[in-house]
Design a protein around this motif. Structure first.
Motif, PDB file in Angstrom:
ATOM      1  N   ILE A  71       0.864  -1.332  -0.117  1.00 19.95           N
ATOM      2  CA  ILE A  71      -0.125  -0.204   0.109  1.00 19.95           C
ATOM      3  C   ILE A  71       1.027   1.352  -0.086  1.00 19.95           C
ATOM      4  O   ILE A  71       0.597   2.281  -0.775  1.00 19.95           O
ATOM      5  CB  ILE A  71      -0.836   0.004   1.105  1.00 19.95           C
ATOM      6  CG1 ILE A  71      -2.096  -1.031   1.027  1.00 19.95           C
ATOM      7  CG2 ILE A  71      -1.691   1.197   1.464  1.00 19.95           C
ATOM      8  CD1 ILE A  71      -3.049  -0.906  -0.083  1.00 19.95           C
ATOM      9  N   LEU A 347      -3.645  -0.419 -12.341  1.00 19.22           N
ATOM     10  CA  LEU A 347      -4.459   0.242 -11.228  1.00 19.22           C
ATOM     11  C   LEU A 347      -4.002   1.535 -10.890  1.00 19.22           C
ATOM     12  O   LEU A 347      -4.948   2.460 -10.544  1.00 19.22           O
ATOM     13  CB  LEU A 347      -3.899  -0.755 -10.076  1.00 19.22           C
ATOM     14  CG  LEU A 347      -4.713  -0.797  -8.295  1.00 19.22           C
ATOM     15  CD1 LEU A 347      -4.706  -1.834  -7.947  1.00 19.22           C
ATOM     16  CD2 LEU A 347      -3.632   0.452  -7.785  1.00 19.22           C
ATOM     17  N   LEU A 351      -6.236   5.159 -10.665  1.00 21.17           N
ATOM     18  CA  LEU A 351      -6.444   5.849  -9.630  1.00 21.17           C
ATOM     19  C   LEU A 351      -6.084   7.361  -9.642  1.00 21.17           C
ATOM     20  O   LEU A 351      -6.750   8.210  -9.504  1.00 21.17           O
ATOM     21  CB  LEU A 351      -5.549   5.338  -8.165  1.00 21.17           C
ATOM     22  CG  LEU A 351      -6.070   4.079  -7.951  1.00 21.17           C
ATOM     23  CD1 LEU A 351      -5.279   3.523  -6.664  1.00 21.17           C
ATOM     24  CD2 LEU A 351      -7.479   3.860  -7.530  1.00 21.17           C
ATOM     25  N   LEU A 359     -11.368   7.059  -1.397  1.00 23.96           N
ATOM     26  CA  LEU A 359     -10.304   6.326  -1.336  1.00 23.96           C
ATOM     27  C   LEU A 359      -9.540   6.559  -0.098  1.00 23.96           C
ATOM     28  O   LEU A 359      -8.789   7.549  -0.010  1.00 23.96           O
ATOM     29  CB  LEU A 359      -9.448   6.000  -2.462  1.00 23.96           C
ATOM     30  CG  LEU A 359      -8.173   5.000  -2.377  1.00 23.96           C
ATOM     31  CD1 LEU A 359      -8.506   3.820  -2.541  1.00 23.96           C
ATOM     32  CD2 LEU A 359      -7.295   5.324  -3.585  1.00 23.96           C
ATOM     33  N   TRP A 361      -6.291   5.257   2.059  1.00 24.92           N
ATOM     34  CA  TRP A 361      -5.181   4.532   2.180  1.00 24.92           C
ATOM     35  C   TRP A 361      -5.167   3.678   3.254  1.00 24.92           C
ATOM     36  O   TRP A 361      -4.197   2.941   3.222  1.00 24.92           O
ATOM     37  CB  TRP A 361      -4.127   5.048   1.461  1.00 24.92           C
ATOM     38  CG  TRP A 361      -3.979   5.690   0.259  1.00 24.92           C
ATOM     39  CD1 TRP A 361      -4.451   6.715  -0.411  1.00 24.92           C
ATOM     40  CD2 TRP A 361      -3.617   4.771  -0.880  1.00 24.92           C
ATOM     41  NE1 TRP A 361      -4.143   7.025  -1.831  1.00 24.92           N
ATOM     42  CE2 TRP A 361      -3.798   5.521  -2.092  1.00 24.92           C
ATOM     43  CE3 TRP A 361      -3.266   3.570  -1.116  1.00 24.92           C
ATOM     44  CZ2 TRP A 361      -3.631   5.091  -3.167  1.00 24.92           C
ATOM     45  CZ3 TRP A 361      -2.937   2.946  -2.663  1.00 24.92           C
ATOM     46  CH2 TRP A 361      -3.111   3.832  -3.496  1.00 24.92           C
ATOM     47  N   THR A 366     -10.163  -0.774   2.315  1.00 27.25           N
ATOM     48  CA  THR A 366      -9.347  -0.354   1.052  1.00 27.25           C
ATOM     49  C   THR A 366      -8.158  -1.046   0.876  1.00 27.25           C
ATOM     50  O   THR A 366      -7.840  -1.368  -0.345  1.00 27.25           O
ATOM     51  CB  THR A 366      -9.085   1.376   1.122  1.00 27.25           C
ATOM     52  OG1 THR A 366     -10.406   1.961   1.270  1.00 27.25           O
ATOM     53  CG2 THR A 366      -8.334   1.706  -0.090  1.00 27.25           C
ATOM     54  N   LYS A 367      -7.364  -1.284   1.787  1.00 33.66           N
ATOM     55  CA  LYS A 367      -6.047  -1.982   1.870  1.00 33.66           C
ATOM     56  C   LYS A 367      -6.227  -3.436   1.152  1.00 33.66           C
ATOM     57  O   LYS A 367      -5.686  -3.726   0.183  1.00 33.66           O
ATOM     58  CB  LYS A 367      -5.539  -2.128   3.010  1.00 33.66           C
ATOM     59  CG  LYS A 367      -4.778  -0.793   3.606  1.00 33.66           C
ATOM     60  CD  LYS A 367      -4.080  -0.891   4.780  1.00 33.66           C
ATOM     61  CE  LYS A 367      -3.446   0.450   5.429  1.00 33.66           C
ATOM     62  NZ  LYS A 367      -2.779  -0.069   6.829  1.00 33.66           N
ATOM     63  N   ILE A 370      -7.408  -3.122  -2.513  1.00 28.47           N
ATOM     64  CA  ILE A 370      -6.397  -2.689  -3.566  1.00 28.47           C
ATOM     65  C   ILE A 370      -5.517  -4.054  -3.721  1.00 28.47           C
ATOM     66  O   ILE A 370      -5.032  -4.356  -4.810  1.00 28.47           O
ATOM     67  CB  ILE A 370      -5.495  -1.645  -3.159  1.00 28.47           C
ATOM     68  CG1 ILE A 370      -6.690  -0.319  -3.358  1.00 28.47           C
ATOM     69  CG2 ILE A 370      -4.172  -1.509  -4.071  1.00 28.47           C
ATOM     70  CD1 ILE A 370      -6.082   0.909  -2.921  1.00 28.47           C
ATOM     71  N   THR A 371      -4.863  -4.749  -2.397  1.00 29.99           N
ATOM     72  CA  THR A 371      -3.995  -5.536  -2.637  1.00 29.99           C
ATOM     73  C   THR A 371      -4.460  -6.862  -3.379  1.00 29.99           C
ATOM     74  O   THR A 371      -3.553  -7.609  -3.900  1.00 29.99           O
ATOM     75  CB  THR A 371      -3.379  -5.904  -1.285  1.00 29.99           C
ATOM     76  OG1 THR A 371      -4.104  -6.115  -0.297  1.00 29.99           O
ATOM     77  CG2 THR A 371      -2.303  -4.734  -0.715  1.00 29.99           C
ATOM     78  N   SER A 373      -6.817  -6.997  -5.355  1.00 29.51           N
ATOM     79  CA  SER A 373      -7.094  -6.651  -6.984  1.00 29.51           C
ATOM     80  C   SER A 373      -5.878  -6.996  -7.722  1.00 29.51           C
ATOM     81  O   SER A 373      -5.947  -7.614  -8.819  1.00 29.51           O
ATOM     82  CB  SER A 373      -7.715  -5.259  -7.162  1.00 29.51           C
ATOM     83  OG  SER A 373      -8.900  -5.114  -6.518  1.00 29.51           O
ATOM     84  N   PHE A 408     -12.015  -5.356 -11.024  1.00 30.17           N
ATOM     85  CA  PHE A 408     -11.369  -4.114 -10.113  1.00 30.17           C
ATOM     86  C   PHE A 408     -12.107  -2.680 -10.528  1.00 30.17           C
ATOM     87  O   PHE A 408     -12.402  -1.997  -9.685  1.00 30.17           O
ATOM     88  CB  PHE A 408      -9.841  -4.181 -10.564  1.00 30.17           C
ATOM     89  CG  PHE A 408      -9.319  -2.761 -10.065  1.00 30.17           C
ATOM     90  CD1 PHE A 408      -9.012  -2.420  -8.947  1.00 30.17           C
ATOM     91  CD2 PHE A 408      -9.234  -1.786 -11.080  1.00 30.17           C
ATOM     92  CE1 PHE A 408      -8.597  -1.103  -8.364  1.00 30.17           C
ATOM     93  CE2 PHE A 408      -8.558  -0.298 -10.721  1.00 30.17           C
ATOM     94  CZ  PHE A 408      -8.361  -0.145  -9.523  1.00 30.17           C
ATOM     95  N   LEU A 412     -14.081  -0.479  -8.338  1.00 26.41           N
ATOM     96  CA  LEU A 412     -13.574   0.900  -8.014  1.00 26.41           C
ATOM     97  C   LEU A 412     -14.787   1.798  -8.203  1.00 26.41           C
ATOM     98  O   LEU A 412     -14.888   2.801  -7.658  1.00 26.41           O
ATOM     99  CB  LEU A 412     -12.330   1.279  -8.947  1.00 26.41           C
ATOM    100  CG  LEU A 412     -11.959   2.472  -8.914  1.00 26.41           C
ATOM    101  CD1 LEU A 412     -11.350   2.932  -7.741  1.00 26.41           C
ATOM    102  CD2 LEU A 412     -10.994   3.049 -10.089  1.00 26.41           C
TER     103      LEU A 412
END
Length: 500
Positions: A71, A347, A351, A359, A361, A366-367, A370-371, A373, A408, A412
Motif C-alpha cells: 500500500i 491500477l 486511480l 479512497l 489509503w 481499502t487496503k 487494492i492488494t 485486486s 477491479f 472501483l
C-alpha cells in the motif's frame, strides 16, 4: 503523431497516466522541456510519504507488513511528483526481481525499494534521503551493481551472504554470481550478435571475487534485523581471477568493471549496453526493438559519442528526447498504444485519472481491496514469481486475469462497499464540468480523459446507446449516477484501456 499526441504518449510511458493538468502543462512547455522535467525529476520535491517512509526500527516487523509495504508503494506511485523515478523503481524491481519469501525479514524488501529509488546506504544500513553516493535509480550502472550486491534483501535472496573462499575455481556459493550474469547485467547471449556472453567458468570465477560480501547479522540498537553490508576478509578469495577474458583483480570491483566493458570480438557495442538498451526500450517503447535501436542505446551507455558512460539517465533521455532514431521509434505508430499495461500500471493509472474521493489509503477495507485486486490481476509487488520477474506484454492477459481487471473496475466505480463507494460521481462530474452536460458530451469527455484519444465511431455509439438505454429508475439523479458509473466501468474494460 502530432506534438500533443507525443506529450500524452510520453506522460503515459514515463509515468502511469496522462492527467489533464499534466497534458496542458506539457503542451504549454513543449516536448523538449517536458522530457527535461521528467528525466531531471530531482527538481521536484519528494512527497512526505517517501521522505518520512515506514518505521522499520522497531524490534520486529509489525503484523501484515507486506500489505503495509504494498500500500505504501502504490500510494507513492499514485501520488508522486516524480513519475519517472517511481517508474524506474518498478523497472528495477522487475529486473532485479527479489521476493519477500526468500529474505530474512520482510522489512529488507522496504530497504531494497528505498535502495532502488536512491535513498538507502547498504554500508550503514540506514535510509538517507537522498543517499548522496547512490547511483539509483538513473545513475551509473557499474555502481548500481555494487549497491545491488550489497543490498541485504539480495544477499539473502540469492545466498551470497553464504559465499566464502573455496578453491581457485569457484566460490562456496555461486547463485548470485550466476544471476548477476544471466539476469541482471548481460543475459546468456548478446541480444544482437546472438553469441554466448559468458562461460560457466566466468560465473565460477566471479563467485570467487564475490566471496566475503555478506551481511552483518550481529544486531544492535541501529540494526534490529540484518540490514548492513559487511565485507568479511577472512572469507574472501583475493584472486587473481580469470573473467571475461581478463586476468587480475583482488575483489569484486574487477568483475563489475569487466561486465560493463565486455564486448565480443568484432562488436562495437558492449553486451551490457545492448542488454539494458533492449530491456529499457522494451519497457518504455515496444517489445523486441530492432538491432539498430538496441545498438544506438548501447552506444549511449558506452559513451561512444562523448557521453558519460554507464549512465541510465542518458539512455532515458535518448529514448524520450526528439531528434534521434531511438526517439523516432519511441514516438512512432508502432509504439503508440502498443504497451500492455502491467497490473500496477493499470491500477495506479486508474486511480490517478479517476481520483476516487472515497479512497482512504489507511482503511483496512481499502487496503484489502487494492492488494487483492493487484494479486488477482497477476502481480503481487515484492513477491515476483521467480528471479526472472514477471512476464510482460501479453503475459499479463488471459481470461482470468482480464476478468480480474474488469472486477477491479467494477469495484472501483461501484464498490467494493456499497454503503461507502470509493468513487463519487458528483465530484467527478463537477471536476469535469459535466453537471449539465448531455449524455453524448459525458461520453466524449470521459473517453478523452481515460483514453486520451477519440474512440472509434462504433465504440462511441455503443457507449452513447448504453447511456440512453432505459433503466428501471425514476429519479433522474440516481439514473445519472448509475449510468456514469457503468460508463466508466465499460471504458475500463475496453481493449484500448488495457494499452498504454
Amino acid at each position: 503523431m502530432d506534438t500533443s499526441d507525443q506529450i500524452v504518449h510520453l506522460l503515459r510511458r514515463a509515468g502511469f497516466a496522462a492527467e489533464p493538468e499534466d497534458i496542458e502543462r506539457g503542451i504549454a512547455q513543449g516536448l523538449g522541456q517536458t522530457v527535461n522535467r521528467l528525466v531531471g525529476f530531482e527538481q521536484a520535491s519528494e512527497i512526505d510519504l517517501i521522505v518520512n517512509g515506514l518505521d522499520v526500527d522497531e524490534p520486529q516487523a509489525p503484523p501484515r507488513f507486506l500489505e503495509t509495504l504494498q500500500i505504501w508503494w502504490l500510494h507513492a506511485m499514485a501520488s508522486t511528483r516524480r513519475p519517472l523515478q517511481e517508474k524506474m523503481v518498478l523497472f528495477w524491481h522487475g529486473l532485479f526481481a527479489t521476493s519477500k519469501d526468500g529474505v530474512k525479514d520482510v522489512r529488507q524488501m522496504y530497504l531494497q525499494n528505498q535502495n532502488f529509488r536512491g535513498n538507502f546506504n547498504p554500508d550503514t544500513g540506514r535510509i538517507v534521503n537522498p543517499d548522496p553516493g547512490s547511483p539509483f535509480p538513473v545513475g551509473n550502472f557499474q555502481q548500481m551493481l555494487v549497491y545491488l550486491t550489497k543490498d541485504p534483501a539480495m544477499l539473502y535472496w540469492l545466498d551470497n551472504r553464504l559465499n566464502r573462499r573455496l578453491n581457485d575455481e569457484v566460490g562456496g556459493n555461486e547463485n548470485y554470481a550466476r544471476e548477476l550474469h544471466e539476469l541482471f547485467s548481460m543475459g546468456p547471449e548478446d541480444v544482437v550478435a546472438q553469441v554466448p556472453n559468458y562461460t560457466e567458468r566466468d560465473v565460477r570465477q566471479a563467485a570467487r571475487a564475490l566471496t566475503g560480501w555478506t551481511v552483518n547479522i550481529r544486531l544492535d540498537e541501529l540494526n534490529n534485523f540484518p540490514r548492513t553490508f559487511r565485507f568479511d576478509a577472512e572469507r574472501h578469495d583475493p584472486g587473481p581471477y580469470e573473467h571475461l577474458g581478463h586476468v587480475g583483480g583482488d575483489n569484486a570491483d574487477f568483475i563489475f568493471r569487466n561486465l560493463v566493458t565486455h564486448r565480443h570480438p568484432g562488436q562495437q557495442q558492449s553486451a551490457v549496453g545492448r542488454f539494458l538498451g533492449f530491456r529499457l526500450f522494451s519497457f518504455f517503447g515496444y517489445e523486441n526493438p530492432e538491432p539498430e535501436i538496441v545498438n544506438a542505446l548501447a552506444d549511449v551507455f558506452d559513451g561512444a559519442n562523448g557521453e558519460v558512460p554507464y549512465e541510465i539517465r542518458n539512455m532515458l533521455r535518448t529514448i524520450f528526447m526528439p531528434g534521434n532514431p531511438v526517439s523516432e521509434a519511441f514516438y512512432s505508430a508502432q509504439a503508440f498504444r502498443a504497451h500492455v499495461k502491467s497490473p500496477t500500471e493499470y491500477l495506479v493509472g486508474s486511480l490517478q485519472l479517476l481520483r476516487p474521493s472515497g479512497l482512504d489509503w489507511q482503511d483496512a477495507h481499502t487496503k484489502a481491496f487494492i492488494t487483492r485486486s493487484l494479486r488477482d490481476m497477476g502481480q503481487t509487488l515484492f513477491r515476483p514469481p521467480s528471479v526472472n520477474g514477471w512476464r510482460e506484454g501479453l503475459g499479463w492477459m488471459n481470461a482470468s486475469l482480464a476478468m480480474a481487471r474488469f472486477n477491479f473496475a467494477n469495484d472501483l466505480t461501484s464498490g467494493p462497499r456499497k454503503d461507502q463507494p470509493l468513487f463519487d460521481v458528483h465530484v467527478f462530474l463537477e471536476r469535469s464540468d459535466l453537471q449539465l452536460a448531455s449524455f453524448d458530451e459525458i461520453v466524449d469527455v470521459t473517453t478523452l480523459l481515460l483514453l486520451q484519444a477519440p474512440v472509434a465511431d462504433q465504440d462511441r455509439q455503443m457507449l452513447v446507446n448504453y447511456m440512453n438505454a432505459p433503466i428501471n429508475v425514476i429519479d433522474e439523479a440516481e439514473r445519472l449516477e448509475i449510468k456514469v458509473r457503468g460508463l466508466i466501468h465499460l471504458i475500463m474494460c475496453m481493449s484500448a484501456y488495457q494499452l498504454s
